[in-house]
Design a protein around this motif. Sequence first.
Motif, PDB file in Angstrom:
ATOM      1  N   PRO A 162       0.829  -1.212   0.000  1.00 24.36           N
ATOM      2  CA  PRO A 162       0.000   0.000   0.000  1.00 24.36           C
ATOM      3  C   PRO A 162       0.857   1.253   0.000  1.00 24.36           C
ATOM      4  CG  PRO A 162       0.027  -1.018   2.170  1.00 24.36           C
ATOM      5  CD  PRO A 162       0.766  -1.950   1.262  1.00 24.36           C
ATOM      6  N   LEU A 163       0.242   2.385  -0.349  1.00 22.06           N
ATOM      7  CA  LEU A 163       0.977   3.650  -0.435  1.00 22.06           C
ATOM      8  C   LEU A 163       1.601   4.031   0.902  1.00 22.06           C
ATOM      9  CD1 LEU A 163       1.580   5.785  -2.598  1.00 22.06           C
ATOM     10  CD2 LEU A 163      -0.323   7.103  -1.699  1.00 22.06           C
ATOM     11  N   SER A 164       0.952   3.645   2.004  1.00 23.64           N
ATOM     12  CA  SER A 164       1.471   4.014   3.340  1.00 23.64           C
ATOM     13  C   SER A 164       2.869   3.435   3.562  1.00 23.64           C
ATOM     14  CB  SER A 164       0.531   3.524   4.443  1.00 23.64           C
ATOM     15  OG  SER A 164       0.334   2.127   4.315  1.00 23.64           O
ATOM     16  N   PHE A 165       3.145   2.256   2.984  1.00 26.58           N
ATOM     17  CA  PHE A 165       4.483   1.653   3.120  1.00 26.58           C
ATOM     18  C   PHE A 165       5.544   2.569   2.523  1.00 26.58           C
ATOM     19  CE2 PHE A 165       7.692  -0.692   0.603  1.00 26.58           C
ATOM     20  CZ  PHE A 165       8.472  -1.183   1.637  1.00 26.58           C
TER      21      PHE A 165
ATOM     22  N   ARG B 177     -10.076   5.632   8.250  1.00 23.99           N
ATOM     23  CA  ARG B 177      -8.936   6.056   9.075  1.00 23.99           C
ATOM     24  C   ARG B 177      -7.654   5.594   8.391  1.00 23.99           C
ATOM     25  NH1 ARG B 177     -11.510   2.640  12.949  1.00 23.99           N
ATOM     26  NH2 ARG B 177     -11.716   4.418  14.384  1.00 23.99           N
ATOM     27  N   TYR B 178      -6.558   6.333   8.666  1.00 23.11           N
ATOM     28  CA  TYR B 178      -5.300   5.999   7.983  1.00 23.11           C
ATOM     29  C   TYR B 178      -4.660   4.729   8.518  1.00 23.11           C
ATOM     30  CZ  TYR B 178      -5.315  10.172   5.195  1.00 23.11           C
ATOM     31  OH  TYR B 178      -5.637  11.111   4.261  1.00 23.11           O
ATOM     32  N   ARG B 179      -4.702   4.563   9.844  1.00 26.29           N
ATOM     33  CA  ARG B 179      -4.175   3.336  10.428  1.00 26.29           C
ATOM     34  C   ARG B 179      -5.094   2.920  11.558  1.00 26.29           C
ATOM     35  NH1 ARG B 179       0.560   6.109   9.786  1.00 26.29           N
ATOM     36  NH2 ARG B 179       0.957   6.478  11.996  1.00 26.29           N
ATOM     37  N   PRO B 180      -5.135   1.624  11.888  1.00 27.90           N
ATOM     38  CA  PRO B 180      -6.111   1.141  12.872  1.00 27.90           C
ATOM     39  C   PRO B 180      -6.081   1.895  14.198  1.00 27.90           C
ATOM     40  CG  PRO B 180      -4.982  -0.706  11.835  1.00 27.90           C
ATOM     41  CD  PRO B 180      -4.321   0.532  11.332  1.00 27.90           C
ATOM     42  N   GLU B 181      -4.868   2.359  14.591  1.00 27.35           N
ATOM     43  CA  GLU B 181      -4.779   2.998  15.919  1.00 27.35           C
ATOM     44  C   GLU B 181      -5.173   4.475  15.905  1.00 27.35           C
ATOM     45  OE1 GLU B 181      -0.631   3.434  14.085  1.00 27.35           O
ATOM     46  OE2 GLU B 181      -2.264   1.966  14.095  1.00 27.35           O
ATOM     47  N   LEU B 182      -5.417   5.050  14.711  1.00 22.08           N
ATOM     48  CA  LEU B 182      -5.717   6.477  14.610  1.00 22.08           C
ATOM     49  C   LEU B 182      -7.216   6.741  14.549  1.00 22.08           C
ATOM     50  CD1 LEU B 182      -3.005   7.586  12.031  1.00 22.08           C
ATOM     51  CD2 LEU B 182      -2.901   7.761  14.504  1.00 22.08           C
ATOM     52  N   ASP B 183      -7.597   8.013  14.818  1.00 22.58           N
ATOM     53  CA  ASP B 183      -9.006   8.400  14.745  1.00 22.58           C
ATOM     54  C   ASP B 183      -9.486   8.408  13.302  1.00 22.58           C
ATOM     55  OD1 ASP B 183      -8.971   8.773  17.422  1.00 22.58           O
ATOM     56  OD2 ASP B 183      -8.585  10.917  17.347  1.00 22.58           O
ATOM     57  N   LEU B 184     -10.803   8.460  13.147  1.00 21.75           N
ATOM     58  CA  LEU B 184     -11.392   8.539  11.805  1.00 21.75           C
ATOM     59  C   LEU B 184     -11.064   9.882  11.177  1.00 21.75           C
ATOM     60  CD1 LEU B 184     -14.930   7.074  12.606  1.00 21.75           C
ATOM     61  CD2 LEU B 184     -13.150   5.955  11.268  1.00 21.75           C
TER      62      LEU B 184
ATOM     63  N   ARG C 155      -9.471   3.927  -3.518  1.00 25.85           N
ATOM     64  CA  ARG C 155      -9.155   2.842  -2.577  1.00 25.85           C
ATOM     65  C   ARG C 155      -7.657   2.778  -2.264  1.00 25.85           C
ATOM     66  NH1 ARG C 155     -11.600  -2.626  -4.370  1.00 25.85           N
ATOM     67  NH2 ARG C 155     -10.559  -3.366  -2.490  1.00 25.85           N
ATOM     68  N   ILE C 156      -7.018   3.979  -2.225  1.00 25.71           N
ATOM     69  CA  ILE C 156      -5.630   4.032  -1.746  1.00 25.71           C
ATOM     70  C   ILE C 156      -5.664   3.647  -0.267  1.00 25.71           C
ATOM     71  CG2 ILE C 156      -3.689   5.596  -1.240  1.00 25.71           C
ATOM     72  CD1 ILE C 156      -3.891   4.981  -4.224  1.00 25.71           C
ATOM     73  N   ILE C 157      -6.749   4.028   0.405  1.00 21.47           N
ATOM     74  CA  ILE C 157      -6.985   3.616   1.791  1.00 21.47           C
ATOM     75  C   ILE C 157      -8.364   2.969   1.839  1.00 21.47           C
ATOM     76  CG2 ILE C 157      -7.310   4.452   4.145  1.00 21.47           C
ATOM     77  CD1 ILE C 157      -5.178   6.594   3.356  1.00 21.47           C
ATOM     78  N   GLU C 158      -8.454   1.837   2.523  1.00 21.47           N
ATOM     79  CA  GLU C 158      -9.718   1.088   2.576  1.00 21.47           C
ATOM     80  C   GLU C 158     -10.624   1.670   3.658  1.00 21.47           C
ATOM     81  OE1 GLU C 158     -10.594  -1.167   0.456  1.00 21.47           O
ATOM     82  OE2 GLU C 158      -8.691  -1.504  -0.566  1.00 21.47           O
ATOM     83  N   PRO C 159     -11.968   1.491   3.505  1.00 23.09           N
ATOM     84  CA  PRO C 159     -12.902   2.088   4.472  1.00 23.09           C
ATOM     85  C   PRO C 159     -12.877   1.390   5.824  1.00 23.09           C
ATOM     86  CG  PRO C 159     -14.084   0.731   2.880  1.00 23.09           C
ATOM     87  CD  PRO C 159     -12.660   0.775   2.421  1.00 23.09           C
ATOM     88  N   ALA C 160     -13.203   2.185   6.873  1.00 24.76           N
ATOM     89  CA  ALA C 160     -13.416   1.590   8.200  1.00 24.76           C
ATOM     90  C   ALA C 160     -14.838   1.033   8.245  1.00 24.76           C
ATOM     91  CB  ALA C 160     -13.215   2.648   9.279  1.00 24.76           C
ATOM     92  N   SER C 161     -15.755   1.731   7.561  1.00 25.78           N
ATOM     93  CA  SER C 161     -17.135   1.245   7.443  1.00 25.78           C
ATOM     94  C   SER C 161     -17.782   1.941   6.255  1.00 25.78           C
ATOM     95  CB  SER C 161     -17.922   1.542   8.725  1.00 25.78           C
ATOM     96  OG  SER C 161     -18.010   2.944   8.924  1.00 25.78           O
TER      97      SER C 161
END
Length: 1517
Positions: free
Chosen positions: A1028-1031, A1274-1281, A1315-1321
Amino acid sequence: MASCTDPEGWRLVSRTRDFDIALCAQEAWFFPAIQALFILFALARLAQVSRWEKQDITKHSRWRLIAKLVLLGLAFSASVANLVFIALRRVPVPFFPNYPLEAVLLLVALPLTYLNHQRTRRSSTLLLLFWPIYTLFTVVWTRSVLHAHHAGINRNGVVGLRWAAVGFGLFAFALELISPAYVDKGSTESPTLTANIFSIWSFGWMSPLLQKGVKEYITEADLPDLEPEDHATPLGEKLEKAYVKRKSLWTALFFAYGGSYMFAALLKIFQDALNFLQPQLLRWLLSYISSYQSARDRENLYFPMSRLSGGSGSPVEGYSIAAMMFIASIIQTVILHQYFQRCFTTGMRVRAGLVSLIYQKALKLSNDGRSRASGDVVNLMSVDAQRMQDLCSYGLIAISGPFQILLAFVSLYNLLGWSAFVGVAIMVFSIPLNTFIARILQRMQKQQMANRDSRTRLMSELLANIKSIKLYAWEFAFIRRVLFVRNEKELRMLRKIGVATALNSTLWGGIPLLVAFSSLATAAAVSSKPLTADIIFPSISLFMLLQFPLAMFAQVTSNIVEAIVAVRRLSEFLAADELQPDAVTRIEEHDATRQGQGLLADGEEVLSVKGGEFWWNAKDTKPTLEDINLSVRKGELIGVLGRVGAGKSSLLSAIIGDMRKTEGEVVVRGNVAYAAQNPWILSATVRDNILFSHEYDEEFYEIVIEACALKHDLALLSQGDLTEVGEKGITLSGGQRARVALARAVYARADLVLLDDVLAAVDAHVARHIFDKVIGPKGLLASKARVVVTNGIAYLRHFDQIVFVRRGIVLETGSYEALMAREDGEIRKLIANHATNANGSTSSSGYSTPFAASRSGAATPRTEGSSPTAVSEIREDDLEKIVSEKGLVPDLRREYGRARLAALPNVRELATSGPTKEHSEQGRVKKTVYKEYLKAASRWGFALFLLAQVLQQATSILSSFILRALSDANDASGGHASSGKYIAGYGIANLASVLCGAAAALLMWVYCSLRSSRRLHDSMLDAVMRAPLSFFELTPTGRILNLFSRDIYVVDSVLARVIQNLVRTTASCLSIILVIGISFPPFLIAVIPLGWVYKHATQYYLATSRELKRLDSVSRSPIYAWFSESLSGLPTIRAYAQQSVFIAQNAQRLDRNQICYLPSTNINRWLAVRLEFVGSSIIFIAAILSVTAVVTTGVDAGLVGLVLSYALNTTSSLNWLVRSAGEVEQNIVSVERILYYADELPPEAPFEIEGAETRTGEGWPAEGAVEFRDYSMRYRPELDLVLKNINLDIKPQEKIGIVGRTGAGKSSLLLALFRIIEPASGAILLDGVDIGSLGLHELRSAISIVPQNPDLFEGTLRENIDPVGEHADVDIWTALEHAHLKPYIESLPEGLDSHVAEAGSSLSAGQKQLLCFARALLRKSKVLVLDEATSAVDLDTDKAIQEIIRGPLFKNVTILTIAHRLNTIIESDRVLVLDAGQVAEFDAPEKLLEDESSIFYSMATEAGLTQGNRSMESTEK
């Protein structure tokens, strides 16, 4: 006159004692020689040390000194007592002067011990060498004295007193071994500074590190510092001076680092001579055994014993020869590893010097010189400099090899006579063959380097532009490009190199066997002397010794070939075109009275350009800028305007000296600060980026942060301004990057500030704040000379002078009022066309910076609970309040003292290299890594390779046993009886051995190695492309490039060689133990303790060497990362005149790597010394067992010859075994790193999903309807929406404008759509299809985007517009015409085939954006996303493009437009206002403007788009 009183007189060998030296020779020659030498050297050392300063020593050290002096005093007393005893008793000693000389040397030893202890940090080498040698002489002398049975002479008293003196001396020696200096346990100082000579010889100073390595994992903190002369800075300076003086890189390298290397050459020559002493000692031992055996056979054991020169021998002679073999072997070991250590240290110095030189050169390259892409330059550092280092490691074999061959043939001539010269003829014949193969290899290597360069360049571009590649779904196109170079060029050439290398190694392995066979066969045929054990086995031993220089010749010739290619490439680079040194005349003010007061007086001229003509490239047909006249005074604000490609940014480049000046002059008084259009952000903390190597002034820093509107942004970062940002500032949004670059320029407090479109990437209200507080007449920079390039007209009335540039010529210049007064003036026309209200203000605050994607903090680490979208929501009144609270308002125009450069951090503080630490395993390399490598290489192929190696060794042993049988047969017959069949058998066995070796080499090089290379590279490339782009945002490009260049090089070229060496040496060692064990079973008892020593040494070694190799690999990446980072920021570094700072920081990174590298080579020496001691012990035990067997039971010389010729090989074989095992484990780390990337990187969703086509149907999306349903992200699981419950329904063909303050989530919305980042919901539907159910390629190919950061690749314009190659030229030209680029491209000589430089550096920022716009036009998709798509273009071009977007071409397209400037979206069907990740407003712009309480209305007001109720009317004007 001293005379000899011994009855034997002046002779060397005693006639009366077995195997002994005459006493007069000992007392008159040997003892006085060593005594006189000691006295001379001691006096010289005293003269030297007496001039040095006294050092502080500890209490314990003082007591040790007293003890040493007392012991030496007692030794001196015993020596004087001996003199008195001889004089009083009139004892007849053979040579009296020897005794007073001993007393004198002990007297001299006292002050030497005292001064050395007080004034140096190392034990006295002279004393440490003297006592063991003197003791050995005394032992021999004592035996002689006690066995000299002359009538009535008793010398026991003399012997006793001499031993008393030697005994006290040995106690003093034991204390001298301890260093005089106290070294703190936690100290990181290099242990070599205090190590004694034995510790240096045995590498004992490494032992504490190895002891630690067994208990715990070694880290960088445990490693010792470099010695002062090994630091990169002095090494670089040395090479630079030599290169400037001599202009040839070879001679420069020799003069800079050749001294130590030449000493290593002398050591090697001496070691070679000792090496050839062993076969002579073996011959002596075998002839002794033969004569002793003959004597026994004649049953005449009690004959007078022979002398050194011959006879039947005595047991003492046999044991003495064994002892000599042991001592020679130990001395050889010490010399060999001192030679190696000097070679490896020289290699390290060469690499450090070259990397420093390359880096310095890169900082001086002109635009022409920079035609090499950064990938190529990184290759110069990672591969070519490494090849020069490899040459230093073994290059001296080119001198030593011929010397060894010469010694071997002289020795062989003594053994075999003229028959040996048949072997010489074969050797001579083989040399041209080797030269021919070497030339072929050189050509291949040169081509392979070019292939590797083009692949590295492709990878470098791919990684730099990865965001665009993912957005446009171009992964497969780029993978195809890389794999074409890799598989069709690189691996095809690797196969050819593999075949040549395998044949080369077979040739050099086979030649010694052919030489041995031909020489022995000729001797058997023509010589009258029978081939007995004392001829055959020393000969075979010599042929085996020949094998090493010949086998190494193959490697060294390939090393020399690679080095010649490398030097040629490096020389070309170092000769590349540099910046014009006189392009800019910089006048630095040094008036002390004005220091800290701004240095220049108000109104004083800071910048003067007179009649300037500037070129980017020497080959250009016309200048980029001509007849430029510009004068800027202190306190003046100058604006530069013009259309896309007019030369605005080039003007700033000319001022900082980046362009070639052919006419006129540029004078700058004071220093310069520069904020580029493409903000250059280092992979460091935000604070480091702003300070930019200047000292931290907290008060001024806070003022700058607030003035540049960064306070709120920093509050939201996880560690505030100490948060590490990724490479190119990738974890910051476009606006944040622009403001950090601006803050850097402000903080520098320079006399001249150059700002290139800095307001482009920020919102209107932030732009207003920055202009008021920083750039404008009341801003922080108000007292400075400022040149601001802008595409906006919002603040023109505040400029003291405006310059309008067209096609490289200054068309208009003057004050705002003067230019507005011109009826047909360009500025007046521009403002008339684009002004939106009576005040002449506009929505545009300037246009945005290329590469500055507004990520709203994508991938930025944040504090818990903070809203990630509320970045920098600062209103004008808030700012006024903040600034006034701090009491800054009255100080804004105050002169602050010039920023001072800060001291560099400690080398050991450089451990991190980006927001993520590089992954590094610990402990043993896991078995799975080996299994995976074997799987990639083919298990069957590897099994066949092992079988071939075992068969090679078996046939080799068979040939040795055939020779033993030949010697026994000749011994028995006394002639050449039936030699023919034995010689024929020997030849056939050798031929079989050579053929098995060839088969093994071909299997390894051409099959296994190639297969593993392809599989490992392809799997890593695939994994990286699917990441993913975040890497990529969190991983520095240099780190990934290091894997694709250095680690892939190891798999391609190094691993096969070290595995082949390991298997070969393992088979060789097993065969040695087998042969000796079968011949002398008692030897197997000695194997147990020797095996224990061996096992422990290797355990210590492997535990530590693994970690050291990993540390070396991990500390290498930051060098390349820093290098590629520096290359991308050259204009900024040069503008701030910080070349020296960056060179020093590069040197620190090199030092950090060398701190890790040096122990990893020294540990090899530590191990080798210990293993060779084991090998020497095996030789000694085998020789002692042989002599004992001869003396007690009797044994034939053939068996002893066979055993000892094998034993002589144990030293090198055991050493090579562990070295090879270590090298395999060290280099398999590259496979471990590749596998980590191939297997552990988390992938994106699949590119393609089976059955997706049936869900979408052909021609999807046909309508272009977009629907967001309860979408959160959200960008990463531990971060806010960052996006919360978004519900939107966008109709087909609707034009939607998306606005919001910085950090509201605008870019996040686009990332969600692709879909560079997948949805939380929730879900997004495109024409009723849930995009989450589609493959990424199908989705991304269906949507077009014009990103804010226009990514371009090296290649042609056609390849840049259509990388996949699916459109006809007609379509491309149509797209270019609509994008307003057709006239420009038609004006180029090669049209669409014109070359685009790396990262599109040959085009202006605006042209790059227009090219990206052409890509979107070409795609003709139903959904088009514009992310600040025209931010870097001028107002006229922007207006024309807006008309196209609203025209018939895009009538049936759904368009989503993100904009900082509201005038670009004011005519949209609907406007979406985002606030803190939520939909705040979504309606037609007219309706939103009617509601004065709406956010959109307030934003329009800030942008100057409203004036009472006439907002829309004014827009239409």
